[in-house]
Design a protein around this motif. Sequence first.
Motif, PDB file in Angstrom:
ATOM      1  N   MET A 142       0.842  -1.183   0.000  1.00  0.00           N
ATOM      2  CA  MET A 142       0.000   0.000   0.000  1.00  0.00           C
ATOM      3  C   MET A 142       0.889   1.249   0.000  1.00  0.00           C
ATOM      4  N   THR A 143       0.564   2.231  -0.820  1.00  0.00           N
ATOM      5  CA  THR A 143       1.324   3.465  -0.900  1.00  0.00           C
ATOM      6  C   THR A 143       1.000   4.337   0.299  1.00  0.00           C
ATOM      7  N   LYS A 144       2.051   4.866   0.904  1.00  0.00           N
ATOM      8  CA  LYS A 144       1.878   5.737   2.048  1.00  0.00           C
ATOM      9  C   LYS A 144       1.678   7.172   1.564  1.00  0.00           C
ATOM     10  N   LEU A 145       0.648   7.840   2.061  1.00  0.00           N
ATOM     11  CA  LEU A 145       0.370   9.214   1.666  1.00  0.00           C
ATOM     12  C   LEU A 145       1.280  10.169   2.408  1.00  0.00           C
ATOM     13  N   SER A 146       1.610  11.256   1.763  1.00  0.00           N
ATOM     14  CA  SER A 146       2.326  12.336   2.409  1.00  0.00           C
ATOM     15  C   SER A 146       1.449  12.866   3.539  1.00  0.00           C
ATOM     16  N   PRO A 147       2.030  13.464   4.593  1.00  0.00           N
ATOM     17  CA  PRO A 147       1.211  13.919   5.720  1.00  0.00           C
ATOM     18  C   PRO A 147       0.169  14.967   5.366  1.00  0.00           C
ATOM     19  N   TYR A 148       0.284  15.609   4.221  1.00  0.00           N
ATOM     20  CA  TYR A 148      -0.679  16.647   3.877  1.00  0.00           C
ATOM     21  C   TYR A 148      -1.445  16.317   2.609  1.00  0.00           C
ATOM     22  N   ARG A 149      -1.570  15.051   2.271  1.00  0.00           N
ATOM     23  CA  ARG A 149      -2.347  14.647   1.097  1.00  0.00           C
ATOM     24  C   ARG A 149      -3.487  13.752   1.555  1.00  0.00           C
ATOM     25  N   GLN A 150      -4.647  13.963   0.969  1.00  0.00           N
ATOM     26  CA  GLN A 150      -5.763  13.097   1.291  1.00  0.00           C
ATOM     27  C   GLN A 150      -6.146  12.279   0.077  1.00  0.00           C
ATOM     28  N   ALA A 151      -6.612  11.111   0.351  1.00  0.00           N
ATOM     29  CA  ALA A 151      -7.030  10.209  -0.717  1.00  0.00           C
ATOM     30  C   ALA A 151      -8.470  10.493  -1.108  1.00  0.00           C
ATOM     31  N   TYR A 152      -8.886   9.916  -2.212  1.00  0.00           N
ATOM     32  CA  TYR A 152     -10.235  10.109  -2.719  1.00  0.00           C
ATOM     33  C   TYR A 152     -11.266   9.743  -1.668  1.00  0.00           C
ATOM     34  N   GLY A 153     -12.205  10.629  -1.469  1.00  0.00           N
ATOM     35  CA  GLY A 153     -13.320  10.360  -0.571  1.00  0.00           C
ATOM     36  C   GLY A 153     -12.986  10.451   0.896  1.00  0.00           C
ATOM     37  N   SER A 154     -11.826  10.999   1.243  1.00  0.00           N
ATOM     38  CA  SER A 154     -11.446  11.015   2.642  1.00  0.00           C
ATOM     39  C   SER A 154     -12.267  11.998   3.450  1.00  0.00           C
ATOM     40  N   GLY A 155     -12.768  13.061   2.847  1.00  0.00           N
ATOM     41  CA  GLY A 155     -13.538  14.053   3.575  1.00  0.00           C
ATOM     42  C   GLY A 155     -12.693  15.004   4.395  1.00  0.00           C
ATOM     43  N   GLU A 156     -11.405  14.870   4.310  1.00  0.00           N
ATOM     44  CA  GLU A 156     -10.512  15.679   5.129  1.00  0.00           C
ATOM     45  C   GLU A 156      -9.798  16.754   4.328  1.00  0.00           C
ATOM     46  N   CYS A 157     -10.320  17.124   3.182  1.00  0.00           N
ATOM     47  CA  CYS A 157      -9.598  18.043   2.300  1.00  0.00           C
ATOM     48  C   CYS A 157      -9.329  19.393   2.950  1.00  0.00           C
ATOM     49  N   GLY A 158     -10.261  19.921   3.742  1.00  0.00           N
ATOM     50  CA  GLY A 158     -10.033  21.201   4.408  1.00  0.00           C
ATOM     51  C   GLY A 158      -8.876  21.123   5.394  1.00  0.00           C
ATOM     52  N   LEU A 159      -8.848  20.058   6.182  1.00  0.00           N
ATOM     53  CA  LEU A 159      -7.767  19.872   7.144  1.00  0.00           C
ATOM     54  C   LEU A 159      -6.431  19.704   6.425  1.00  0.00           C
ATOM     55  N   CYS A 160      -6.409  18.881   5.392  1.00  0.00           N
ATOM     56  CA  CYS A 160      -5.168  18.630   4.653  1.00  0.00           C
ATOM     57  C   CYS A 160      -4.681  19.879   3.931  1.00  0.00           C
ATOM     58  N   ALA A 161      -5.598  20.692   3.421  1.00  0.00           N
ATOM     59  CA  ALA A 161      -5.199  21.933   2.765  1.00  0.00           C
ATOM     60  C   ALA A 161      -4.530  22.877   3.764  1.00  0.00           C
ATOM     61  N   ILE A 162      -5.065  22.959   4.974  1.00  0.00           N
ATOM     62  CA  ILE A 162      -4.452  23.810   5.997  1.00  0.00           C
ATOM     63  C   ILE A 162      -3.068  23.282   6.360  1.00  0.00           C
ATOM     64  N   ILE A 163      -2.932  21.982   6.542  1.00  0.00           N
ATOM     65  CA  ILE A 163      -1.621  21.411   6.867  1.00  0.00           C
ATOM     66  C   ILE A 163      -0.620  21.704   5.754  1.00  0.00           C
ATOM     67  N   ALA A 164      -1.013  21.524   4.505  1.00  0.00           N
ATOM     68  CA  ALA A 164      -0.124  21.794   3.370  1.00  0.00           C
ATOM     69  C   ALA A 164       0.276  23.265   3.338  1.00  0.00           C
ATOM     70  N   ALA A 165      -0.678  24.161   3.578  1.00  0.00           N
ATOM     71  CA  ALA A 165      -0.381  25.591   3.552  1.00  0.00           C
ATOM     72  C   ALA A 165       0.564  25.986   4.680  1.00  0.00           C
ATOM     73  N   VAL A 166       0.307  25.502   5.885  1.00  0.00           N
ATOM     74  CA  VAL A 166       1.178  25.823   7.018  1.00  0.00           C
ATOM     75  C   VAL A 166       2.571  25.245   6.794  1.00  0.00           C
ATOM     76  N   ASP A 167       2.646  24.070   6.209  1.00  0.00           N
ATOM     77  CA  ASP A 167       3.936  23.466   5.881  1.00  0.00           C
ATOM     78  C   ASP A 167       4.726  24.385   4.950  1.00  0.00           C
ATOM     79  N   THR A 168       4.074  24.967   3.975  1.00  0.00           N
ATOM     80  CA  THR A 168       4.723  25.884   3.043  1.00  0.00           C
ATOM     81  C   THR A 168       5.183  27.155   3.750  1.00  0.00           C
TER      82      THR A 168
END
Length: 185
Positions: free
Chosen positions: A1-27
């Motif tokens: 199984m492929t491991k996702l990056s800490p700020y990427r969400q998979a299809y249908g995860s429902g966590e896109c808002g949380l992951c977008a914030i994590i990705a932005a703060v990481d940047t």
Amino acid sequence: MTKLSPYRQAYGSGECGLCAIIAAVDTVCHNIDEEAAGQFLSALAQALPAETAADLARILYEEGTERPEMERMLAAAQAWTQARGWRAWKWEGAHPQPGETAAHFWDCVSTVSQRPHTAVIIGLGEDTEPDTRYSGHWTCPERITKREVYLRDSDVYRRIPRADTGIRPEPRWAIEDCYILSRAT
């Protein structure tokens, strides 16, 4: 199984808002590793108006996160990073304005996203096309060209043609929200 990056969400995860914030703060302020990402994700989820795990699941997977929830999570993100002594940062709404076109919006956002230690979070709504592949989604553009928007945080949408988006009353995938995060000076 492929491991996702800490700020990427998979299809249908429902966590896109949380992951977008994590990705932005990481940047903007810190390279977030997997351990910090898990703690950060938990802190963001706790900012949502949920009293039980079932309430949280309902918000994330059924209702989705809208502007009020994103703003609660952005405030929680600032508090969480500040408590850890990370670089100070700020956020502001830069939502599409009445009469603005998608072309103008993307041109403006493309210049903002090129600034050092700056990230953009975009909220996309529904598409006007029937049987579309697009649905409500929060994401972080990594690079914007004249034709494409390349996304950092999604395994669902890696790039989208700018022509597939619109600001109402324009047709296509609705650009509804925008937040800009940047280091505080």
